[in-house]
Design an enzyme around this catalytic site. Structure first.
Site, PDB file in Angstrom:
ATOM      1  N   ASP A  29       1.097  -1.064   0.043  1.00 14.39           N
ATOM      2  CA  ASP A  29      -0.037  -0.508   0.060  1.00 14.39           C
ATOM      3  C   ASP A  29       0.699   1.242  -0.170  1.00 14.39           C
ATOM      4  O   ASP A  29       1.799   1.168   0.602  1.00 14.39           O
ATOM      5  CB  ASP A  29      -0.477   0.344   1.067  1.00 14.39           C
ATOM      6  CG  ASP A  29      -2.349   1.251   0.871  1.00 14.39           C
ATOM      7  OD1 ASP A  29      -2.918   0.048   0.518  1.00 14.39           O
ATOM      8  OD2 ASP A  29      -1.983   1.994   0.727  1.00 14.39           O
ATOM      9  N   ILE A  30       0.502   2.439  -0.716  1.00 18.37           N
ATOM     10  CA  ILE A  30       1.050   3.187  -0.574  1.00 18.37           C
ATOM     11  C   ILE A  30       0.974   3.759   0.368  1.00 18.37           C
ATOM     12  O   ILE A  30       1.830   5.334   0.485  1.00 18.37           O
ATOM     13  CB  ILE A  30       0.613   4.590  -2.117  1.00 18.37           C
ATOM     14  CG1 ILE A  30       1.696   5.084  -2.434  1.00 18.37           C
ATOM     15  CG2 ILE A  30      -0.952   5.215  -2.198  1.00 18.37           C
ATOM     16  CD1 ILE A  30       1.046   5.450  -3.854  1.00 18.37           C
ATOM     17  N   ASN A  84     -12.789  -2.950   2.512  1.00 15.53           N
ATOM     18  CA  ASN A  84     -14.024  -1.835   2.765  1.00 15.53           C
ATOM     19  C   ASN A  84     -14.784  -2.246   1.666  1.00 15.53           C
ATOM     20  O   ASN A  84     -14.327  -2.381   0.316  1.00 15.53           O
ATOM     21  CB  ASN A  84     -12.794  -1.076   3.139  1.00 15.53           C
ATOM     22  CG  ASN A  84     -11.465  -0.519   3.900  1.00 15.53           C
ATOM     23  OD1 ASN A  84     -12.378  -0.885   5.045  1.00 15.53           O
ATOM     24  ND2 ASN A  84     -10.814  -0.308   3.626  1.00 15.53           N
ATOM     25  N   VAL A  93     -10.534   3.047  -3.129  1.00 15.85           N
ATOM     26  CA  VAL A  93     -10.582   2.738  -4.678  1.00 15.85           C
ATOM     27  C   VAL A  93     -11.885   2.155  -5.559  1.00 15.85           C
ATOM     28  O   VAL A  93     -11.401   0.857  -4.448  1.00 15.85           O
ATOM     29  CB  VAL A  93      -8.750   1.996  -4.338  1.00 15.85           C
ATOM     30  CG1 VAL A  93      -8.821   1.796  -5.916  1.00 15.85           C
ATOM     31  CG2 VAL A  93      -8.080   3.070  -3.919  1.00 15.85           C
ATOM     32  N   HIS A  97     -10.480  -5.522  -3.235  1.00 22.60           N
ATOM     33  CA  HIS A  97      -8.960  -6.236  -2.718  1.00 22.60           C
ATOM     34  C   HIS A  97      -9.408  -6.127  -1.261  1.00 22.60           C
ATOM     35  O   HIS A  97     -10.210  -5.413  -1.181  1.00 22.60           O
ATOM     36  CB  HIS A  97      -8.243  -4.475  -2.694  1.00 22.60           C
ATOM     37  CG  HIS A  97      -8.188  -3.272  -2.241  1.00 22.60           C
ATOM     38  ND1 HIS A  97     -10.023  -2.057  -3.191  1.00 22.60           N
ATOM     39  CD2 HIS A  97      -8.367  -2.531  -1.250  1.00 22.60           C
ATOM     40  CE1 HIS A  97      -9.745  -1.706  -2.171  1.00 22.60           C
ATOM     41  NE2 HIS A  97      -9.106  -1.341  -0.816  1.00 22.60           N
ATOM     42  N   HIS A  99      -7.013  -6.123   2.114  1.00 19.93           N
ATOM     43  CA  HIS A  99      -6.047  -5.176   2.851  1.00 19.93           C
ATOM     44  C   HIS A  99      -5.515  -6.572   3.745  1.00 19.93           C
ATOM     45  O   HIS A  99      -5.777  -6.897   4.761  1.00 19.93           O
ATOM     46  CB  HIS A  99      -6.084  -3.926   3.855  1.00 19.93           C
ATOM     47  CG  HIS A  99      -7.232  -3.203   2.682  1.00 19.93           C
ATOM     48  ND1 HIS A  99      -6.348  -1.667   2.863  1.00 19.93           N
ATOM     49  CD2 HIS A  99      -7.775  -2.876   2.667  1.00 19.93           C
ATOM     50  CE1 HIS A  99      -6.890  -0.927   1.893  1.00 19.93           C
ATOM     51  NE2 HIS A  99      -7.987  -1.081   1.738  1.00 19.93           N
TER      52      HIS A  99
HETATM   53  P1  5GP Z   1      -9.916   0.832  -0.067  1.00 18.36           P
HETATM   54  O1  5GP Z   1      -9.324   2.549   1.000  1.00 18.36           O
HETATM   55  O2  5GP Z   1     -10.045   1.531  -1.065  1.00 18.36           O
HETATM   56  O3  5GP Z   1      -9.877   0.476   1.041  1.00 18.36           O
HETATM   57  O4  5GP Z   1      -7.893   1.329   0.336  1.00 18.36           O
HETATM   58  C1  5GP Z   1      -7.150   1.866  -1.328  1.00 18.36           C
HETATM   59  C2  5GP Z   1      -5.396   1.702  -0.259  1.00 18.36           C
HETATM   60  O5  5GP Z   1      -5.490   2.079  -1.990  1.00 18.36           O
HETATM   61  C3  5GP Z   1      -5.148   3.161   1.049  1.00 18.36           C
HETATM   62  O6  5GP Z   1      -5.137   2.006   1.617  1.00 18.36           O
HETATM   63  C4  5GP Z   1      -4.329   3.762  -0.741  1.00 18.36           C
HETATM   64  O7  5GP Z   1      -3.075   3.826   0.454  1.00 18.36           O
HETATM   65  C5  5GP Z   1      -4.181   2.467  -1.641  1.00 18.36           C
HETATM   66  N1  5GP Z   1      -3.536   3.292  -2.838  1.00 18.36           N
HETATM   67  C6  5GP Z   1      -4.079   4.417  -3.358  1.00 18.36           C
HETATM   68  N2  5GP Z   1      -3.864   4.146  -4.423  1.00 18.36           N
HETATM   69  C7  5GP Z   1      -2.394   3.314  -4.925  1.00 18.36           C
HETATM   70  C8  5GP Z   1      -2.011   3.498  -5.179  1.00 18.36           C
HETATM   71  O8  5GP Z   1      -1.377   4.211  -6.089  1.00 18.36           O
HETATM   72  N3  5GP Z   1      -0.715   2.808  -4.912  1.00 18.36           N
HETATM   73  C9  5GP Z   1      -0.489   1.739  -4.567  1.00 18.36           C
HETATM   74  N4  5GP Z   1       0.283   0.617  -3.929  1.00 18.36           N
HETATM   75  N5  5GP Z   1      -2.156   1.934  -2.905  1.00 18.36           N
HETATM   76  C10 5GP Z   1      -2.322   2.442  -3.278  1.00 18.36           C
END
Ligand code: 5GP
Ligand code: ZN
Length: 111
Positions: A29-30, A84, A93, A97, A99
């Site tokens: 994760d970034i 999520n 996003v 996915h 986590h």
């Molecule tokens: P969500 O909030 O949708 O469950 O998780 C999305 C995750 O994607 C977040 O933890 C966010 O930090 C990660 N993320 C967003 N953009 C990027 C990216 O460009 N590269 C990577 N590796 N992770 C990302």
């Protein structure tokens, strides 16, 4: 499609995979919320968990989570998986996915 994870899958954005196979990719994760924070992402685009009916794929995702935990050596101390889903679930996003979080005691909503 303007989806950040589809771009990672197509290698349009560099992201050294922890593991990868025909169906899935696992990347860091970034914006990590724990010392180990990996995303397990299906290569096929499903916006949310609700959009995927592929039960085999669900199994493959959990299986890769186990493999990632073992590869990174966090399996014995432990780890947490989260999916999520939609706005109040914290999804930012819209590409399915899992986590995988590890490397510190995980407290919070789930205790
Ligand atoms: P969500 O909030 O949708 O469950 O998780 C999305 C995750 O994607 C977040 O933890 C966010 O930090 C990660 N993320 C967003 N953009 C990027 C990216 O460009 N590269 C990577 N590796 N992770 C990302
Ligand atoms: Zn996508």
């Amino acid at each position: 499609m303007d989806c950040i994870f589809c771009k990672i899958i197509k290698k349009e954005i560099p992201a050294a995979p922890i593991l990868e196979n025909d169906q899935l990719i696992a990347v860091k994760d970034i914006n990590p919320q724990a010392p180990v924070h990996i995303l397990i992402i299906p290569k096929k685009h499903y916006a949310t968990l609700l959009d995927c009916k592929d039960k085999m794929l669900f199994g493959e995702m959990l299986s890769m989570a186990n493999e990632v935990a073992k590869k990174l050596g966090v399996h014995e101390k432990g780890f947490r998986l989260a999916i999520n889903t939609n706005h109040e679930g914290g999804q930012t996003v819209l590409h399915l996915h899992i986590h995988l979080l590890a490397g510190r005691p995980l407290s919070g909503v789930l205790g």
